[in-house]
Structure formats: structure tokens, C-alpha cells
Design an enzyme around this catalytic site. Structure first.
Site, PDB file in Angstrom:
ATOM      1  N   ALA A  66       0.870  -1.177   0.000  1.00 36.29           N
ATOM      2  CA  ALA A  66       0.000   0.000   0.000  1.00 36.29           C
ATOM      3  C   ALA A  66       0.905   1.225   0.000  1.00 36.29           C
ATOM      4  O   ALA A  66       2.041   1.173   0.485  1.00 36.29           O
ATOM      5  CB  ALA A  66      -0.898  -0.025   1.227  1.00 36.29           C
ATOM      6  N   GLY A 111       0.622  -4.889   0.899  1.00 37.60           N
ATOM      7  CA  GLY A 111      -0.541  -4.966   0.021  1.00 37.60           C
ATOM      8  C   GLY A 111      -0.261  -5.683  -1.290  1.00 37.60           C
ATOM      9  O   GLY A 111      -1.179  -6.213  -1.917  1.00 37.60           O
ATOM     10  N   GLU A 114      -0.577  -9.249  -0.452  1.00 37.75           N
ATOM     11  CA  GLU A 114      -2.009  -9.486  -0.249  1.00 37.75           C
ATOM     12  C   GLU A 114      -2.764  -9.544  -1.575  1.00 37.75           C
ATOM     13  O   GLU A 114      -3.681 -10.351  -1.748  1.00 37.75           O
ATOM     14  CB  GLU A 114      -2.583  -8.390   0.656  1.00 37.75           C
ATOM     15  CG  GLU A 114      -2.058  -8.497   2.084  1.00 37.75           C
ATOM     16  CD  GLU A 114      -2.380  -7.272   2.927  1.00 37.75           C
ATOM     17  OE1 GLU A 114      -2.013  -6.151   2.507  1.00 37.75           O
ATOM     18  OE2 GLU A 114      -2.988  -7.418   3.988  1.00 37.75           O
ATOM     19  N   GLU A 134       4.303  -4.737   7.511  1.00 37.43           N
ATOM     20  CA  GLU A 134       3.475  -3.723   8.185  1.00 37.43           C
ATOM     21  C   GLU A 134       3.891  -3.416   9.617  1.00 37.43           C
ATOM     22  O   GLU A 134       3.855  -2.268  10.047  1.00 37.43           O
ATOM     23  CB  GLU A 134       1.995  -4.144   8.154  1.00 37.43           C
ATOM     24  CG  GLU A 134       1.331  -3.977   6.797  1.00 37.43           C
ATOM     25  CD  GLU A 134       1.499  -5.179   5.883  1.00 37.43           C
ATOM     26  OE1 GLU A 134       2.329  -6.071   6.185  1.00 37.43           O
ATOM     27  OE2 GLU A 134       0.798  -5.244   4.866  1.00 37.43           O
TER      28      GLU A 134
HETATM   29  N1  DAK Z   1       4.596   3.254  -0.882  1.00 41.81           N
HETATM   30  C1  DAK Z   1       4.975   4.409  -1.493  1.00 41.81           C
HETATM   31  N2  DAK Z   1       6.103   4.535  -2.182  1.00 41.81           N
HETATM   32  C2  DAK Z   1       6.921   3.478  -2.259  1.00 41.81           C
HETATM   33  C3  DAK Z   1       6.585   2.223  -1.643  1.00 41.81           C
HETATM   34  C4  DAK Z   1       5.345   2.132  -0.918  1.00 41.81           C
HETATM   35  N3  DAK Z   1       4.921   1.001  -0.345  1.00 41.81           N
HETATM   36  N4  DAK Z   1       7.581   1.356  -1.893  1.00 41.81           N
HETATM   37  C5  DAK Z   1       8.491   2.027  -2.636  1.00 41.81           C
HETATM   38  N5  DAK Z   1       8.077   3.283  -2.857  1.00 41.81           N
HETATM   39  C6  DAK Z   1       8.767   4.323  -3.616  1.00 41.81           C
HETATM   40  C7  DAK Z   1       9.950   4.881  -2.827  1.00 41.81           C
HETATM   41  O1  DAK Z   1       9.534   5.834  -1.894  1.00 41.81           O
HETATM   42  C8  DAK Z   1      10.783   5.481  -3.946  1.00 41.81           C
HETATM   43  O2  DAK Z   1      10.215   6.712  -4.310  1.00 41.81           O
HETATM   44  P1  DAK Z   1      11.153   8.021  -4.628  1.00 41.81           P
HETATM   45  O3  DAK Z   1      11.949   8.217  -3.398  1.00 41.81           O
HETATM   46  O4  DAK Z   1      11.996   7.582  -5.806  1.00 41.81           O
HETATM   47  O5  DAK Z   1      10.173   9.107  -4.937  1.00 41.81           O
HETATM   48  C9  DAK Z   1      10.558   4.500  -5.093  1.00 41.81           C
HETATM   49  O6  DAK Z   1       9.365   3.796  -4.766  1.00 41.81           O
HETATM   50  C10 DAK Z   1      11.676   3.486  -5.225  1.00 41.81           C
HETATM   51  O7  DAK Z   1      11.843   2.877  -3.955  1.00 41.81           O
HETATM   52  P2  DAK Z   1      13.276   2.763  -3.241  1.00 41.81           P
HETATM   53  O8  DAK Z   1      14.166   3.908  -3.660  1.00 41.81           O
HETATM   54  O9  DAK Z   1      13.016   2.597  -1.772  1.00 41.81           O
HETATM   55  O10 DAK Z   1      13.835   1.431  -3.882  1.00 41.81           O
HETATM   56  P3  DAK Z   1      14.839   0.396  -3.218  1.00 41.81           P
HETATM   57  O11 DAK Z   1      15.173  -0.563  -4.282  1.00 41.81           O
HETATM   58  O12 DAK Z   1      15.947   1.089  -2.498  1.00 41.81           O
HETATM   59  O13 DAK Z   1      13.958  -0.373  -2.093  1.00 41.81           O
HETATM   60  C11 DAK Z   1      11.977  -1.527  -1.280  1.00 41.81           C
HETATM   61  C12 DAK Z   1      12.868  -1.153  -2.509  1.00 41.81           C
HETATM   62  C13 DAK Z   1      10.737  -2.240  -1.781  1.00 41.81           C
HETATM   63  C14 DAK Z   1      12.783  -2.474  -0.356  1.00 41.81           C
HETATM   64  C15 DAK Z   1      11.644  -0.221  -0.507  1.00 41.81           C
HETATM   65  O14 DAK Z   1      11.089   0.726  -1.452  1.00 41.81           O
HETATM   66  C16 DAK Z   1      10.638  -0.451   0.562  1.00 41.81           C
HETATM   67  O15 DAK Z   1      10.943  -0.920   1.658  1.00 41.81           O
HETATM   68  N6  DAK Z   1       9.358  -0.076   0.289  1.00 41.81           N
HETATM   69  C17 DAK Z   1       8.296  -0.185   1.245  1.00 41.81           C
HETATM   70  C18 DAK Z   1       7.857  -1.619   1.359  1.00 41.81           C
HETATM   71  C19 DAK Z   1       6.793  -1.784   2.390  1.00 41.81           C
HETATM   72  O16 DAK Z   1       6.979  -1.516   3.584  1.00 41.81           O
HETATM   73  N7  DAK Z   1       5.614  -2.217   1.933  1.00 41.81           N
HETATM   74  C20 DAK Z   1       4.486  -2.408   2.786  1.00 41.81           C
HETATM   75  C21 DAK Z   1       3.677  -1.154   2.767  1.00 41.81           C
HETATM   76  S1  DAK Z   1       2.496  -1.190   4.068  1.00 41.81           S
HETATM   77  C22 DAK Z   1      -4.433  -0.905   6.167  1.00 41.81           C
HETATM   78  C23 DAK Z   1      -4.477  -0.891   4.815  1.00 41.81           C
HETATM   79  C24 DAK Z   1      -3.407  -1.338   4.096  1.00 41.81           C
HETATM   80  C25 DAK Z   1      -2.287  -1.791   4.736  1.00 41.81           C
HETATM   81  C26 DAK Z   1      -2.249  -1.806   6.112  1.00 41.81           C
HETATM   82  C27 DAK Z   1      -3.306  -1.405   6.821  1.00 41.81           C
HETATM   83  N8  DAK Z   1      -5.525  -0.448   6.913  1.00 41.81           N
HETATM   84  C28 DAK Z   1      -6.432   0.452   6.349  1.00 41.81           C
HETATM   85  C29 DAK Z   1      -5.730  -0.967   8.256  1.00 41.81           C
HETATM   86  C30 DAK Z   1      -1.165  -2.186   3.965  1.00 41.81           C
HETATM   87  C31 DAK Z   1       0.055  -1.803   4.324  1.00 41.81           C
HETATM   88  C32 DAK Z   1       1.186  -1.949   3.445  1.00 41.81           C
HETATM   89  O17 DAK Z   1       1.165  -2.539   2.390  1.00 41.81           O
END
Ligand code: DAK
Length: 260
Positions: A66, A111, A114, A134
Site C-alpha cells: 500500500a 498490500g 495481499e 506492516e
Molecule cells: N509506498 C509508497 N512509495 C513506495 C513504496 C510504498 N509502499 N515502496 C516504494 N516506494 C517508492 C519509494 O519511496 C521510492 O520513491 P522516490 O523516493 O523515488 O520518490 C521509489 O518507490 C523506489 O523505492 P526505493 O528507492 O526505496 O527502492 P529500493 O530498491 O531502495 O527499495 C523496497 C525497494 C521495496 C525495499 C523499498 O522501497 C521499501 O521498503 N518499500 C516499502 C515496502 C513496504 O513496507 N511495503 C508495505 C507497505 S504497508 C491498512 C491498509 C493497508 C495496509 C495496512 C493497513 N488499513 C487500512 C488498516 C497495507 C500496508 C502496506 O502494504
């Protein structure tokens, strides 16, 4: 039909839905979820497409979760609405009576994992990584991760992944049953497309009823589930596909299914 955040293409009778925000590693914001919903509804209602493949744009990510920048400043009610929207879109994918395959290359996190789990099954490249990060962001999964992951890999492994936020590689995802196959990244789409076409060449009423029987049966006790199986099996005998499939076997020719 054009969408801002996804692409919907068609190759013969296979639809390909591409999540198309590669600069954000295809992260899911509200608009992207709405586009996925609209595109899946187009596929559902199109009599000329039998199977859908969902993939991510670019060569780095299926979906990296997400959108964290979107979630950063939303309040509790907006978060609830966002969670309900994601859940409804993923439930739509899970329950439409046509097969949906996730073709994963790169990150399938939060997400993204998921979304993949809402598909009927998952094929990934050797460059893929999976996880539910998360708890590292101070939240629980919100698009079905706490429910679909244990159903796929068992409660112990699901809890380990959910509590630790560990990211696992493709071979581990295969070992625990999260994906059905791991293939070379260069051959992923070719592999998945051939599989989709094999499915599309079968009797589509029976393919769809298989999906209904598995989905409904998995939520029922075994006796009720067997009744569901008997019911869908019986229903097949009201179709021309059943007559054609069995006649073709007896006549030693290839069946020409019409999906009727
Ligand atoms: N959201 C927004 N932007 C993201 C992103 C994300 N999940 N993942 C990556 N990006 C963006 C980065 O910010 C970066 O943007 P710029 O800085 O270039 O503008 C670009 O994508 C490239 O990412 P990186 O520079 O970080 O690339 P790397 O290769 O260094 O790293 C990575 C890749 C996938 C390891 C890293 O980007 C990362 O850790 N991303 C986040 C992964 C993550 O934590 N995903 C889970 C998200 S939480 C709910 C509803 C939904 C959810 C929960 C609750 N409720 C309503 C209760 C769901 C939650 C999630 O999914």
C-alpha cells in the site's frame, strides 16, 4: 478502456492487468485500487476473455505495498475506508468466476503480497521477494494478509512472517507454498501466458465451477463441501460443454468448447 494507474490488455482470450506506477514500485494508493476494481469488472463482464494475469510494470516490483505516502497523513476513518476498499477489491478478484493468476517479478510486499494472495495462484520469477512488513511501520496488514496468509502457508509460518516483517526470497516462498512455481525472470510471462492459454482452452463453465467449489468448499465443513462439489458437478450436465467434451473423447477428436 483507459485507466490512469493500470493497463488492461488482451492477448487472444487472456486479459493482462498491469499495475502501472513503476516510479513508486507500483504501490497501491486509493486511485490505483479503484482502477484495479474497474479493470477487473471489465474482465469479469467480457465474454471474450477467460483468464486474467495480474503483473506489475517495470522489472523491479510486482507491488511494493500500500502507498505509504498516501497513508502517512490519513485519519482513522480514512484508514478504515482505505482498508475496506482494498478488502473489497481483493475479494472481487478472489470471487469472480474466472481464474486470475498473479505473475510476480520483484517485490510483493504488504498490500502487494495481499493482492497476489487474492489471486487463484501465484507464479514468480527467481528475482521475487515476499513479505508483510506492516509491523515495521506500526500497523497491521489491512487488505486480508492476516487471514489469507495463514490459510495459504499455515498459522505458524504466517505468524512468523507477520510478527517479524521478514522478507523472503522466491525459493522460500515456493517451499512454504506461497507460490506454485519459480521461473527465470526472462521467461516468466511466457510461462504464465502458456499456462493461462491451457486453462482458457478447457471448458470454461467447468473451470469457473471449480473455482466456486474450491472457494465455497474451503469455508465449509467437509460434508457441506462435498455437497457443493456434487451440486456443481450436476450443474455441468446442463451445459453443452459437457456434451461436447465427452462426445469429443468418445469420437477421438479435440473438444471445441463454447463456454455454454
Ligand atoms: N509506498 C509508497 N512509495 C513506495 C513504496 C510504498 N509502499 N515502496 C516504494 N516506494 C517508492 C519509494 O519511496 C521510492 O520513491 P522516490 O523516493 O523515488 O520518490 C521509489 O518507490 C523506489 O523505492 P526505493 O528507492 O526505496 O527502492 P529500493 O530498491 O531502495 O527499495 C523496497 C525497494 C521495496 C525495499 C523499498 O522501497 C521499501 O521498503 N518499500 C516499502 C515496502 C513496504 O513496507 N511495503 C508495505 C507497505 S504497508 C491498512 C491498509 C493497508 C495496509 C495496512 C493497513 N488499513 C487500512 C488498516 C497495507 C500496508 C502496506 O502494504
Amino acid at each position: 478502456m483507459e485507466f490512469a494507474n493500470v493497463l488492461l490488455d488482451k492477448v487472444d482470450n487472456v486479459a493482462i492487468l498491469t499495475i502501472n506506477r513503476p516510479k513508486a514500485l507500483n504501490a497501491l494508493n486509493r486511485d490505483t485500487l479503484l482502477d484495479i476494481k474497474a479493470a477487473v469488472e471489465v474482465f469479469r463482464d467480457d465474454p471474450d476473455t477467460a483468464v486474467m494475469i495480474i503483473k506489475g510494470a517495470g522489472d523491479k516490483s510486482f507491488v511494493a505495498g500500500a502507498d505509504i505516502t498516501y497513508m502517512l497523513n490519513i485519519n482513522a476513518m480514512q484508514a478504515r475506508e482505505f482498508g475496506l476498499l482494498g478488502q473489497s477489491v481483493f475479494s472481487l478478484i478472489e470471487t469472480i468466476e474466472k481464474p486470475v493468476i498473479a505473475a510476480i517479478n520483484g517485490f510483493a510486499l504488504g498490500g502487494g503480497c495481499e493482492l497476489a494472495m487474492a489471486c487463484d495462484f501465484r507464479i514468480c520469477s527467481d528475482k521475487s521477494k515476499f513479505g508483510q512488513p506492516e509491523v515495521g511501520l506500526g500497523v497491521t496488514p489491512g487488505f486480508g494478509g492476516t487471514q489469507r496468509l495463514p490459510r495459504l502457508v499455515g498459522t505458524g509460518m504466517a505468524k512468523q512472517l507477520l510478527y517479524s516483517a521478514d522478507i523472503i526470497e522466491a525459493d522460500e516462498a515456493l517451499r512454504i507454498g506461497l507460490v506454485n512455481a519459480v521461473v527465470d525472470a526472462d521467461t516468466l510471462m511466457d510461462y504464465v501466458m502458456k499456462l493461462a492459454k491451457r486453462i482458457a482452452s478447457k471448458g470454461q463453465v467447468s473451470v469457473r465451477l471449480c473455482k466456486v467449489a474450491v472457494n465455497e468448499g474451503m469455508q465449509a465443513d467437509i460434508n457441506r463441501a462435498m455437497t457443493i462439489e456434487a451440486d456443481v458437478f450436476g450443474l455441468c450436465f446442463a451445459t453443452t460443454d459437457q456434451k461436447e467434451g465427452m462426445s469429443a473423447f468418445v469420437e477421438k477428436r479435440k473438444a471445441l468448447f463454447t463456454g455454454k
